[in-house]
Write a protein that holds these residues in place. Structure first.
Motif, PDB file in Angstrom:
ATOM      1  N   ASP A 182     -38.422  32.239  14.059  1.00  0.00           N
ATOM      2  CA  ASP A 182     -37.166  32.453  14.766  1.00  0.00           C
ATOM      3  C   ASP A 182     -36.658  31.101  15.269  1.00  0.00           C
ATOM      4  O   ASP A 182     -37.282  30.495  16.148  1.00  0.00           O
ATOM      5  N   PRO A 183     -35.541  30.593  14.733  1.00  0.00           N
ATOM      6  CA  PRO A 183     -35.065  29.255  15.158  1.00  0.00           C
ATOM      7  C   PRO A 183     -34.815  29.154  16.655  1.00  0.00           C
ATOM      8  O   PRO A 183     -35.018  28.093  17.246  1.00  0.00           O
ATOM      9  N   ARG A 184     -34.410  30.257  17.282  1.00  0.00           N
ATOM     10  CA  ARG A 184     -34.156  30.225  18.722  1.00  0.00           C
ATOM     11  C   ARG A 184     -35.438  29.970  19.498  1.00  0.00           C
ATOM     12  O   ARG A 184     -35.495  29.094  20.369  1.00  0.00           O
ATOM     13  N   GLU A 185     -36.465  30.739  19.206  1.00  0.00           N
ATOM     14  CA  GLU A 185     -37.709  30.586  19.955  1.00  0.00           C
ATOM     15  C   GLU A 185     -38.393  29.269  19.615  1.00  0.00           C
ATOM     16  O   GLU A 185     -38.933  28.591  20.504  1.00  0.00           O
ATOM     17  N   LEU A 186     -38.381  28.901  18.335  1.00  0.00           N
ATOM     18  CA  LEU A 186     -39.014  27.646  17.952  1.00  0.00           C
ATOM     19  C   LEU A 186     -38.318  26.463  18.625  1.00  0.00           C
ATOM     20  O   LEU A 186     -38.969  25.570  19.182  1.00  0.00           O
ATOM     21  N   SER A 187     -36.990  26.458  18.604  1.00  0.00           N
ATOM     22  CA  SER A 187     -36.232  25.379  19.224  1.00  0.00           C
ATOM     23  C   SER A 187     -36.521  25.286  20.720  1.00  0.00           C
ATOM     24  O   SER A 187     -36.766  24.201  21.262  1.00  0.00           O
ATOM     25  N   SER A 188     -36.517  26.435  21.386  1.00  0.00           N
ATOM     26  CA  SER A 188     -36.748  26.456  22.829  1.00  0.00           C
ATOM     27  C   SER A 188     -38.140  25.936  23.170  1.00  0.00           C
ATOM     28  O   SER A 188     -38.301  25.118  24.092  1.00  0.00           O
ATOM     29  N   ALA A 189     -39.144  26.382  22.428  1.00  0.00           N
ATOM     30  CA  ALA A 189     -40.517  25.969  22.717  1.00  0.00           C
ATOM     31  C   ALA A 189     -40.711  24.476  22.475  1.00  0.00           C
ATOM     32  O   ALA A 189     -41.364  23.783  23.271  1.00  0.00           O
ATOM     33  N   LEU A 190     -40.139  23.965  21.383  1.00  0.00           N
ATOM     34  CA  LEU A 190     -40.273  22.544  21.076  1.00  0.00           C
ATOM     35  C   LEU A 190     -39.599  21.688  22.141  1.00  0.00           C
ATOM     36  O   LEU A 190     -40.164  20.689  22.614  1.00  0.00           O
ATOM     37  N   LEU A 223     -48.878  22.985  20.602  1.00  0.00           N
ATOM     38  CA  LEU A 223     -47.844  23.990  20.894  1.00  0.00           C
ATOM     39  C   LEU A 223     -47.968  25.188  19.964  1.00  0.00           C
ATOM     40  O   LEU A 223     -47.886  26.343  20.399  1.00  0.00           O
ATOM     41  N   LEU A 224     -48.158  24.929  18.674  1.00  0.00           N
ATOM     42  CA  LEU A 224     -48.253  26.024  17.705  1.00  0.00           C
ATOM     43  C   LEU A 224     -49.445  26.932  18.005  1.00  0.00           C
ATOM     44  O   LEU A 224     -49.365  28.152  17.824  1.00  0.00           O
ATOM     45  N   ALA A 225     -50.525  26.335  18.468  1.00  0.00           N
ATOM     46  CA  ALA A 225     -51.702  27.136  18.800  1.00  0.00           C
ATOM     47  C   ALA A 225     -51.533  27.879  20.112  1.00  0.00           C
ATOM     48  O   ALA A 225     -51.803  29.086  20.194  1.00  0.00           O
ATOM     49  N   ALA A 226     -51.077  27.189  21.146  1.00  0.00           N
ATOM     50  CA  ALA A 226     -51.029  27.783  22.478  1.00  0.00           C
ATOM     51  C   ALA A 226     -49.842  28.717  22.666  1.00  0.00           C
ATOM     52  O   ALA A 226     -49.984  29.826  23.200  1.00  0.00           O
ATOM     53  N   HIS A 227     -48.648  28.304  22.247  1.00  0.00           N
ATOM     54  CA  HIS A 227     -47.451  29.106  22.495  1.00  0.00           C
ATOM     55  C   HIS A 227     -47.305  30.251  21.492  1.00  0.00           C
ATOM     56  O   HIS A 227     -46.955  31.373  21.877  1.00  0.00           O
ATOM     57  N   PHE A 228     -47.588  29.967  20.224  1.00  0.00           N
ATOM     58  CA  PHE A 228     -47.357  30.976  19.195  1.00  0.00           C
ATOM     59  C   PHE A 228     -48.631  31.702  18.759  1.00  0.00           C
ATOM     60  O   PHE A 228     -48.554  32.752  18.127  1.00  0.00           O
ATOM     61  N   GLY A 229     -49.785  31.136  19.061  1.00  0.00           N
ATOM     62  CA  GLY A 229     -51.037  31.781  18.672  1.00  0.00           C
ATOM     63  C   GLY A 229     -51.324  31.719  17.187  1.00  0.00           C
ATOM     64  O   GLY A 229     -52.020  32.593  16.643  1.00  0.00           O
ATOM     65  N   LEU A 230     -50.842  30.704  16.516  1.00  0.00           N
ATOM     66  CA  LEU A 230     -51.071  30.558  15.086  1.00  0.00           C
ATOM     67  C   LEU A 230     -52.519  30.193  14.807  1.00  0.00           C
ATOM     68  O   LEU A 230     -53.176  29.500  15.597  1.00  0.00           O
ATOM     69  N   ILE A 231     -53.021  30.634  13.649  1.00  0.00           N
ATOM     70  CA  ILE A 231     -54.372  30.293  13.213  1.00  0.00           C
ATOM     71  C   ILE A 231     -54.341  29.874  11.753  1.00  0.00           C
ATOM     72  O   ILE A 231     -53.384  30.146  11.027  1.00  0.00           O
ATOM     73  N   GLY A 232     -55.419  29.209  11.330  1.00  0.00           N
ATOM     74  CA  GLY A 232     -55.540  28.814   9.931  1.00  0.00           C
ATOM     75  C   GLY A 232     -54.770  27.535   9.636  1.00  0.00           C
ATOM     76  O   GLY A 232     -54.404  26.772  10.536  1.00  0.00           O
ATOM     77  N   LEU A 233     -54.536  27.299   8.351  1.00  0.00           N
ATOM     78  CA  LEU A 233     -53.763  26.135   7.942  1.00  0.00           C
ATOM     79  C   LEU A 233     -52.279  26.426   8.063  1.00  0.00           C
ATOM     80  O   LEU A 233     -51.785  27.435   7.557  1.00  0.00           O
ATOM     81  N   ILE A 234     -51.568  25.531   8.722  1.00  0.00           N
ATOM     82  CA  ILE A 234     -50.148  25.695   9.020  1.00  0.00           C
ATOM     83  C   ILE A 234     -49.409  24.446   8.553  1.00  0.00           C
ATOM     84  O   ILE A 234     -49.848  23.325   8.817  1.00  0.00           O
ATOM     85  N   VAL A 237     -38.979  18.128  14.181  1.00  0.00           N
ATOM     86  CA  VAL A 237     -39.514  19.302  13.485  1.00  0.00           C
ATOM     87  C   VAL A 237     -38.359  20.063  12.834  1.00  0.00           C
ATOM     88  O   VAL A 237     -37.366  20.383  13.494  1.00  0.00           O
ATOM     89  N   ILE A 238     -38.477  20.355  11.545  1.00  0.00           N
ATOM     90  CA  ILE A 238     -37.437  21.077  10.815  1.00  0.00           C
ATOM     91  C   ILE A 238     -37.804  22.540  10.632  1.00  0.00           C
ATOM     92  O   ILE A 238     -36.965  23.434  10.795  1.00  0.00           O
ATOM     93  N   GLU A 239     -39.073  22.795  10.319  1.00  0.00           N
ATOM     94  CA  GLU A 239     -39.477  24.172   9.999  1.00  0.00           C
ATOM     95  C   GLU A 239     -40.983  24.286  10.100  1.00  0.00           C
ATOM     96  O   GLU A 239     -41.714  23.312   9.875  1.00  0.00           O
ATOM     97  N   VAL A 240     -41.456  25.483  10.433  1.00  0.00           N
ATOM     98  CA  VAL A 240     -42.887  25.774  10.460  1.00  0.00           C
ATOM     99  C   VAL A 240     -43.194  26.835   9.417  1.00  0.00           C
ATOM    100  O   VAL A 240     -42.550  27.889   9.373  1.00  0.00           O
ATOM    101  N   ASN A 241     -44.170  26.538   8.557  1.00  0.00           N
ATOM    102  CA  ASN A 241     -44.624  27.485   7.540  1.00  0.00           C
ATOM    103  C   ASN A 241     -46.012  27.976   7.935  1.00  0.00           C
ATOM    104  O   ASN A 241     -46.993  27.220   7.812  1.00  0.00           O
ATOM    105  N   PRO A 242     -46.116  29.210   8.414  1.00  0.00           N
ATOM    106  CA  PRO A 242     -47.367  29.681   9.021  1.00  0.00           C
ATOM    107  C   PRO A 242     -48.421  30.128   8.005  1.00  0.00           C
ATOM    108  O   PRO A 242     -48.983  31.215   8.090  1.00  0.00           O
ATOM    109  N   ARG A 243     -48.706  29.236   7.032  1.00  0.00           N
ATOM    110  CA  ARG A 243     -49.687  29.548   5.971  1.00  0.00           C
ATOM    111  C   ARG A 243     -49.964  28.265   5.191  1.00  0.00           C
ATOM    112  O   ARG A 243     -49.277  27.255   5.369  1.00  0.00           O
TER     113      ARG A 243
END
Length: 423
Positions: free
Chosen positions: A125-133, A261-272, A286-292
Motif C-alpha cells: 500500500d503506497p500510503r502506508e509504506l510512504s508514511s512508515a518510511l 522498519l520492514l521487520a518491525a513495522h510490517f512484520g515481514l519475514i524471509g527474503l525481501i 525507496v521505490i517499492e518493496v517486493n515481499p518475496r
C-alpha cells in the motif's frame, strides 16, 4: 496483439527420490528459486508462466500455466496447479504479491514459507509504506492517487499498483494523459498511482528477515529499459551484484534502517527485495518493496555460495532437508556476477538445434563454469516465443561491474546474431 502460441504440454516430470520432501514454488518465473531449492535438498514442484527447460530439470514436476510470459491472465491456473502437487510447504516468487487473497487461499491448504496476504497488502500500500518510511526519516517518492494536479511534462510517472518488473510504467505526458482518459477504467488491470520521477541510479537490496534478525543478503545494480535487451523503457532487464564491503557508510546506515522498519513495522519475514534509487544528492529513495525472493538474488547466491532457497525457508521457519550439505562453490576472488534478460525482437521458434548452438557458444566463454551456467531460462525446444517476451537470461562474471556490463552487452549482441540467422 500477442500472436497465438501453441501451449506446451501441461506437465513435465521425472521420478522423485523418495527421501526428498516436497516444496511447492509458484510465481511468474520460478527457475532460480527452484534450482536453489533443489540444491538445498528439496523435491521441487513448480508452476509458472514459462516452464523453461532448466526449470523442468530442477523440478520433480513443473507446470506451465497459460502462455509463455503472458501476464494478461496471470495468475490464472496457479491455484489449480498447486492442487495437483503433494502435501508440503510452499513459497512464491515474482508478481504473486499482487494477489494477496490468492496467497491466503493457497496458504489455507498448505504451510506458507513467506508472507501472508495481510502483510503483503500493508507493505504494498503506497500510503502506508510512504508514511512508515517518512516517520523513520527515510525517503519515498511523492505519490498521488488522482492526476488532477500533476504536471504533464514527464516529471512524474503513472504506474499500476499491481505490477512487477516495471511493466505498465509510463512517463506522465500530454500523450499519456490523453491515452489514459480514453481508456475504459473497467479494462485496467489495476488502479494506477502517480509518482514523482526520481532521477538517479537504480539498485535492489535483498534483506533476510527473521524473528529478531535483520540482514542484508545482497545488493545489486539494476538494469532497466536497456535497448540492447529489447525491453520496454521501464522494464527490469537484469542486475549486477555489488560488494557489500564497498558500500558507503551512509548508504549502509540507511539500508539498515529500511530493513529494521520492514521487520518491525510490517512484520515481514524471509527474503525481501527493495527497489531503490540513489538520487543526484546521493540519497537513497525507496521505490517499492517486493515481499518475496526477487530475480536479482541468485547473483548473491553465485557470489557467496550461500543458498537463496535455504536462507528464505529458514527465515520463514522451515529447515532445509540438508542444511549442512555443501552448496555450489562461491566465486573465487573479488568478482561481480551479472545477468541480463534478452527479450524477443520478432516472433521466433527456439529449436533444439538452436538451443544446442547457444549452449555450445556459452561453454566457450572465458568465465564458463560448470557449477554456474552462463545461460538460463531456456525455452522448451520448438517453443514459439512472441515479440516482446523473454527469450533467455545471460550471465557474466567479471572483476569489475563495468566490465560485467560490457560483457553482457557483447553476449546479447552475439545471441541476437545467432537468432537473426535462423529467421
Amino acid at each position: 496483439m500477442t500472436p497465438p502460441v501453441a501451449p506446451a504440454p501441461a506437465t513435465a516430470s521425472r521420478p522423485a527420490p523418495a527421501a526428498l520432501p516436497p516444496l511447492i514454488i509458484l510465481g511468474a518465473s520460478v527457475r532460480a528459486l527452484a534450482q536453489s531449492a533443489q540444491l538445498a535438498g528439496w523435491g521441487v514442484y513448480a508452476a509458472d508462466l514459462f516452464g523453461d527447460t532448466d526449470l523442468r530439470k530442477a523440478a520433480v514436476c513443473a507446470q506451465r500455466v497459460g502462455l509463455p510470459g503472458d501476464f494478461n491472465r496471470y495468475p490464472d491456473g496457479l491455484a489449480a496447479a498447486a492442487d495437483t502437487f503433494p502435501a508440503g510447504p510452499w513459497c512464491y516468487s515474482g508478481a504473486l504479491e499482487n494477489y494477496p487473497d490468492l496467497i491466503d487461499c493457497i496458504a489455507a491448504d498448505r504451510p506458507l514459507a513467506g508472507n501472508a496476504g495481510a502483510v503483503v497488502k500493508r507493505v504494498r500500500d503506497p500510503r502506508e509504506l510512504s508514511s512508515a518510511l517518512r516517520e523513520a526519516g527515510l525517503l519515498f517518492p511523492t505519490t498521488q492517487f488522482l492526476p488532477d494536479t500533476i504536471p504533464i511534462d514527464g516529471s512524474w510517472v503513472i504506474k499500476p499498483t499491481a505490477s512487477a518488473g516495471g511493466r505498465g510504467i509510463q512517463r506522465w505526458t500530454k500523450q499519456t494523459a490523453a491515452t489514459h482518459q480514453a481508456t475504459d477504467s473497467n479494462s485496467r488491470q489495476s488502479i494506477p498511482v502517480w509518482q514523482e520521477w526520481i532521477e538517479g541510479l537504480s539498485f535492489s537490496a535483498a534483506f533476510l528477515l527473521s524473528a529478531g534478525a535483520v540482514e542484508i543478503f545482497c545488493l545489486s545494480w539494476q538494469l532497466v529499459g536497456l535497448p540492447w535487451c529489447h525491453c520496454q523503457p521501464h522494464a527490469y532487464c537484469g542486475s549486477i551484484n555489488l560488494s557489500l564491503a564497498d558500500l558507503p557508510i551512509f548508504w549502509r546506515q540507511q539500508l539498515d534502517k529500511v530493513g529494521a522498519l520492514l521487520a518491525a513495522h510490517f512484520g515481514l519475514i524471509g527474503l525481501i527485495g527493495v527497489d531503490l534509487v540513489v538520487d543526484a544528492d546521493g540519497r537513497l529513495v525507496v521505490i517499492e518493496v517486493n515481499p518475496r525472493p526477487t530475480a536479482s538474488m541468485e547473483l548473491g547466491e553465485r557470489s557467496t555460495g550461500r543458498s537463496l532457497a535455504a536462507s528464505h525457508l529458514s527465515a520463514s521457519g522451515f529447515c532445509s532437508p540438508a542444511p549442512h550439505a555443501p552448496l555450489m562453490p562461491p566465486t573465487r576472488g573479488l568478482q561481480h556476477w551479472a545477468k541480463s534478460i534478452l527479450f524477443s525482437q520478432d516472433t521466433c521458434t527456439i529449436t533444439a538445434g538452436l538451443l544446442d548452438r547457444l549452449l555450445d557458444m556459452a561453454s566457450q566463454w572465458p568465465d564458463a563454469d560448470k557449477a554456474w551456467p552462463l545461460l538460463a531460462d531456456l525455452p522448451e525446444p520448438d517453443q514459439l516465443v512472441p515479440v516482446g517476451a523473454p527469450v533467455l537470461t545471460i550471465f557474466a562474471c567479471q572483476p569489475m561491474a563495468a566490465t560485467a556490463l560490457q560483457t553482457l552487452i557483447l553476449r546479447a549482441q552475439r545471441i541476437d546474431e545467432v537468432l537473426a540467422a535462423t529467421r
